[in-house]
Design an enzyme around this catalytic site. Structure first.
Site, PDB file in Angstrom:
ATOM      1  N   GLY A  46       8.614 -20.729  18.638  1.00  0.00           N
ATOM      2  CA  GLY A  46       7.471 -19.834  18.794  1.00  0.00           C
ATOM      3  C   GLY A  46       6.444 -20.436  19.747  1.00  0.00           C
ATOM      4  N   GLY A  47       5.451 -21.104  19.184  1.00  0.00           N
ATOM      5  CA  GLY A  47       4.324 -21.628  19.965  1.00  0.00           C
ATOM      6  C   GLY A  47       4.731 -22.393  21.220  1.00  0.00           C
TER       7      GLY A  47
ATOM      8  N   GLU B 135      14.585 -20.400   9.372  1.00  0.00           N
ATOM      9  CA  GLU B 135      13.194 -20.746   9.619  1.00  0.00           C
ATOM     10  C   GLU B 135      12.441 -20.830   8.295  1.00  0.00           C
ATOM     11  OE1 GLU B 135      11.870 -19.494  13.810  1.00  0.00           O
ATOM     12  OE2 GLU B 135      11.792 -17.697  12.597  1.00  0.00           O
TER      13      GLU B 135
ATOM     14  N   HIS C  89      12.705 -11.428  11.343  1.00  0.00           N
ATOM     15  CA  HIS C  89      11.763 -12.558  11.431  1.00  0.00           C
ATOM     16  C   HIS C  89      10.794 -12.476  10.247  1.00  0.00           C
ATOM     17  CE1 HIS C  89       8.519 -15.155  12.731  1.00  0.00           C
ATOM     18  NE2 HIS C  89       9.403 -15.726  13.531  1.00  0.00           N
TER      19      HIS C  89
ATOM     20  N   ASN D 200      10.557 -17.218  21.136  1.00  0.00           N
ATOM     21  CA  ASN D 200       9.956 -16.015  20.553  1.00  0.00           C
ATOM     22  C   ASN D 200       8.470 -16.021  20.909  1.00  0.00           C
ATOM     23  OD1 ASN D 200       8.878 -14.041  18.905  1.00  0.00           O
ATOM     24  ND2 ASN D 200       9.312 -15.110  16.973  1.00  0.00           N
ATOM     25  N   TRP D 201       8.111 -15.161  21.866  1.00  0.00           N
ATOM     26  CA  TRP D 201       6.711 -15.155  22.329  1.00  0.00           C
ATOM     27  C   TRP D 201       5.772 -14.550  21.291  1.00  0.00           C
ATOM     28  CZ3 TRP D 201       6.447 -13.328  28.171  1.00  0.00           C
ATOM     29  CH2 TRP D 201       7.180 -14.215  28.963  1.00  0.00           C
ATOM     30  N   LYS D 202       6.310 -13.859  20.288  1.00  0.00           N
ATOM     31  CA  LYS D 202       5.478 -13.099  19.326  1.00  0.00           C
ATOM     32  C   LYS D 202       4.544 -12.170  20.118  1.00  0.00           C
ATOM     33  CE  LYS D 202       6.234 -16.824  16.148  1.00  0.00           C
ATOM     34  NZ  LYS D 202       5.850 -17.530  14.949  1.00  0.00           N
TER      35      LYS D 202
ATOM     36  N   SER E 205       8.023 -24.908  14.067  1.00  0.00           N
ATOM     37  CA  SER E 205       7.322 -26.060  14.656  1.00  0.00           C
ATOM     38  C   SER E 205       8.226 -26.991  15.466  1.00  0.00           C
ATOM     39  CB  SER E 205       6.553 -26.832  13.571  1.00  0.00           C
ATOM     40  OG  SER E 205       5.555 -26.003  12.993  1.00  0.00           O
TER      41      SER E 205
ATOM     42  N   GLU F 273       7.746 -12.836   9.973  1.00  0.00           N
ATOM     43  CA  GLU F 273       6.505 -12.090  10.216  1.00  0.00           C
ATOM     44  C   GLU F 273       6.749 -10.581  10.134  1.00  0.00           C
ATOM     45  OE1 GLU F 273       5.397 -14.135  13.836  1.00  0.00           O
ATOM     46  OE2 GLU F 273       5.191 -15.964  12.639  1.00  0.00           O
TER      47      GLU F 273
ATOM     48  N   GLY G 102       4.644 -22.265  12.783  1.00  0.00           N
ATOM     49  CA  GLY G 102       3.288 -22.308  13.324  1.00  0.00           C
ATOM     50  C   GLY G 102       2.346 -23.260  12.616  1.00  0.00           C
TER      51      GLY G 102
END
Ligand code: PGA
Length: 255
Positions: free
Chosen positions: A235-236, A169, A99, A12-14, A214, A101, A175
């Protein structure tokens, strides 16, 4: 892992990446070799504006692409939104729904998430439905209650192992570099599995349940080996090909 379920590692590049992300994506295509393809599936979720371009870079590879959200409707006066049908027409095959966010930034409710997931199916996409507890809920022992409510409200009745993936999640792990104890991940995933089986029978037993929050190359081996963890939502660490492939590498030596 779950016997007989092929895991999937999803990036997930966000709100990251650009039209200049081609070399990074080509590194993923090159690194996702036959042996890894035999062990796991791979998907990437760039921002909607980049998805068609990313799909052109992955064309002919085993990497699936999708977006991070979709609208519930097929078309209409919804400025700034993306219909599931548009994602399909741009060679996307999957979409993230719910998600955390999106739930926080855009006030998305379980009912919204369910409607978006049904829209994804309408367009022939796989819906990756995200759930997870807040830190305060974890501390007050409400985690399984929260997950039960989110599953009931966000996963529509038509879910099958082919059209749905559930991503667990913990919001406090996203993150932050914090990861739950393996026993806590195992407990949450066992609960999700039990709930899906109660509701969907055999299909629930075959549905993929991802862990997200993470995940890094250094902890992927331990996390992916946990019962009922059928891959990762990353993500990251999905923003650098070496890190993302490093997470996938955890599967190379797994039986
Ligand atoms: P993270 O994000 O890997 O950066 O923690 C996971 C996610 O939000 O899907």
């Amino acid at each position: 892992m779950t016997p007989d379920i092929k895991p999937i590692v999803a990036g997930n590049w966000k709100m990251n990446g650009s039209c200049g992300s081609e070399s990074m994506v080509r590194e993923l295509v090159a690194g996702f070799d036959q042996q890894l393809q035999g062990k796991l599936d791979m998907a990437i979720f760039p921002p909607a504006i980049l998805m068609a371009l990313v799909a052109s870079w992955t064309k002919g590879s085993a990497i699936a692409v999708g977006t991070q959200d979709c609208h519930a409707n097929e078309s209409g006066a919804h400025t700034g939104d993306t219909a599931a049908e548009m994602i399909a027409s741009a060679d996307g095959t999957m979409v993230l729904t719910g998600h955390s966010e999106r739930r926080v930034d855009h006030n998305e409710s379980d009912a919204d998430v369910a409607a978006k997931s049904e829209a994804a199916w309408r367009a022939g996409l796989v819906s990756v439905i995200c759930i997870g507890e807040l830190e305060a809920q974890r501390r007050s022992g409400e985690t399984l209650d929260v997950l039960g409510k989110q599953l009931a409200g966000s996963v529509p009745g038509g879910a099958t192992s082919a059209n749905t993936i559930v991503a667990y999640e913990p919001v406090w792990a996203i993150g932050t570099g914090l990861v739950p104890e393996a026993s806590d991940v195992e407990e949450a995933h066992a609960f999700i599995r039990k709930t899906l089986v109660e509701r969907f029978g055999d299909e629930g037993a075959k549905m993929r349940i991802l862990y997200g929050g993470s995940v890094k190359p250094g902890n992927a081996g331990e996390l992916m080996a946990i019962n009922n963890v059928d891959g990762a939502l990353v993500g990251g660490a999905s923003l650098k090909s070496a890190d993302f492939l490093g997470i996938c590498e955890a599967y190379r030596t797994m039986a």
